[in-house]
Design an enzyme around this catalytic site. Structure first.
Site, PDB file in Angstrom:
ATOM      1  N   CYS A 230      48.866  51.046  31.176  1.00 10.99           N
ATOM      2  CA  CYS A 230      48.159  51.094  32.245  1.00 10.99           C
ATOM      3  C   CYS A 230      48.108  49.555  32.651  1.00 10.99           C
ATOM      4  O   CYS A 230      47.171  48.910  32.790  1.00 10.99           O
ATOM      5  CB  CYS A 230      46.560  51.475  31.869  1.00 10.99           C
ATOM      6  SG  CYS A 230      46.506  53.175  30.821  1.00 10.99           S
ATOM      7  N   ASP A 293      45.669  49.249  28.054  1.00 17.35           N
ATOM      8  CA  ASP A 293      44.651  48.571  28.704  1.00 17.35           C
ATOM      9  C   ASP A 293      43.743  49.685  29.722  1.00 17.35           C
ATOM     10  O   ASP A 293      44.099  49.697  30.916  1.00 17.35           O
ATOM     11  CB  ASP A 293      44.992  47.361  29.444  1.00 17.35           C
ATOM     12  CG  ASP A 293      43.995  46.552  29.652  1.00 17.35           C
ATOM     13  OD1 ASP A 293      42.837  46.656  29.591  1.00 17.35           O
ATOM     14  OD2 ASP A 293      44.199  45.336  30.394  1.00 17.35           O
ATOM     15  N   CYS A 346      38.023  45.929  29.322  1.00 19.02           N
ATOM     16  CA  CYS A 346      37.380  44.855  29.643  1.00 19.02           C
ATOM     17  C   CYS A 346      35.930  45.314  29.869  1.00 19.02           C
ATOM     18  O   CYS A 346      35.248  44.950  30.762  1.00 19.02           O
ATOM     19  CB  CYS A 346      37.782  44.099  30.962  1.00 19.02           C
ATOM     20  SG  CYS A 346      37.866  45.282  32.467  1.00 19.02           S
TER      21      CYS A 346
END
Length: 393
Positions: A230, A293, A346
């Site tokens: 990703c 990710d 994140c």
């Protein structure tokens, strides 16, 4: 532009944002129709707009109105700046305070408290408390403020000392960031970075320090076949390429997000292979390491992208968790025997992090988690989560 004119521009942009337009688009459209505004004006207006978005609830509380004008009035009150110095009614300035606004000026509302003071959506607070424990209040306060700017020194082009010197020669001040040995925090003239010779020569890349720290956790071995599943803009692919000689493949379901990566890789001297839909990851598998990710709430980066805090809903979070589960399952099938699956977000939320790893291990008992790490803004950078997974022999 005068400070008052900048605030007037911010009011219009915020009204468009509150009506549903993305802040970046509203800022761009304003700049295109107001070409007299210099770069300093545009930067100042951008700062006003994004700080107002970060502090939407508390600023609206202080003014009594969730409008562009209300957010700016609340921002001035939060900064203990006399609104009459901005709301002057002069040319290009906001109209003077109304009677109702002046009345609240002489009898200010009580100071915001609880989730309003922390600019936190009510439904999210229990999730953040669960994830962050006694750090939740401090993290939420940190998310109300602008994020630092970090650079990654590209070891393919320069040492840290060489990069620091090159930046300093162009008036860009930096200092080491403790989360990663190649991370620098920009302490002066951050807006010069992308027009600097050091940046153009590939000595440095813009990358959050916690994002760099996630790459540092990856157990890379020279010559390994690595898939950035990703990849997004490809920052982690470039960071891996700078660590050691690897065969790196980058893929994203949205190919447009990778459009700038070839030019960035060329500038950095980082050999990469982009995989499109015709040459997908399944056709090139297996890989020694797959980095997933995954798309997420972005809660760890709300200082940089504060709109996401207000757009996120419980329904969207549920959708994201399902997407993350499917990505983990897909990624696992691409890993070679003895290889590694690295999962990252994140996000600060356990729903997207440790809960997803637990759910994956429940579905795949032949895998184990060797390491997991949660970074928060209290570590100095964005919030990131990373987990390193291996098949059980």
């Amino acid at each position: 532009m005068t400070p008052a004119a900048r605030h007037a521009a911010a009011i219009g942009i915020l009204d468009r944002w509150l009506a549903g337009e993305a802040a970046e688009k509203a800022l761009t459209n304003w700049a295109r129709t107001n070409r007299y505004a210099g770069s300093g004006d545009r930067a100042a207006i951008r700062d006003i707009v994004f700080q107002s978005i970060r502090c939407r609830r508390s600023f609206a509380h202080l003014s009594g109105a969730e409008t562009g004008r209300g957010l700016i009035l609340g921002a001035l009150r939060a900064a203990q700046t006399d609104p009459a110095t901005v709301f002057t009614g002069d040319r290009f300035a906001p109209a003077p305070l109304t009677d109702a606004e002046f009345a609240t000026e002489t009898a200010l509302p009580p100071a915001p408290s609880g989730n309003v003071a922390l600019d936190c959506p009510d439904w999210l607070r229990p999730l953040l408390d669960r994830a962050l424990g006694d750090q939740a209040l401090a993290v939420l306060e940190a998310l109300r403020h602008r994020a630092p700017v970090f650079l990654r020194v590209n070891s393919l082009r320069a040492t840290v000392d060489q990069a620091v010197a090159a930046l300093q020669a162009e008036g860009i001040d930096t200092r080491p960031a403790p989360l990663s040995p190649r991370a620098l925090e920009v302490t002066g003239n951050a807006r010069r970075v992308q027009t600097s010779a050091a940046f153009a020569a590939g000595l440095v890349e813009l990358q959050d320090a916690a994002s760099q720290a996630v790459v540092d956790l990856l157990p890379l071995t020279a010559g390994a076949r690595v898939l950035d599943l990703c990849a997004g803009g490809g920052g982690k692919s470039l960071a891996m390429a700078a660590r050691m000689s690897l065969q790196i493949f980058a893929h994203d379901i949205d190919a447009g997000r990778l459009s700038d990566l070839p030019a960035r890789a060329g500038r950095a001297g980082a050999p990469l292979h982009l995989l499109d839909d015709a040459e997908g990851p399944e056709r090139m598998a297996p890989f020694d390491l797959v980095l997933a990710d995954a798309p997420c709430s972005g809660s760890g980066s709300w200082r940089r992208a504060p709109e996401a805090k207000w757009r996120l809903t419980a329904e969207r979070l549920t959708q994201l968790c399902a997407i993350q589960d499917s990505i983990l399952t897909r990624a696992a099938a691409l890993v070679a025997p003895g290889g590694v699956l690295a999962y990252a977000t994140c996000s600060l939320l356990e729903d997207e992090n440790s809960d997803r790893i637990a759910a994956f291990l429940d579905r795949h008992p032949d895998w184990r988690c060797d390491l997991s790490r949660q970074f928060t803004p209290l570590d100095g950078a964005d919030g990131f989560f990373a987990a390193i997974l291996r098949r059980v022999d």
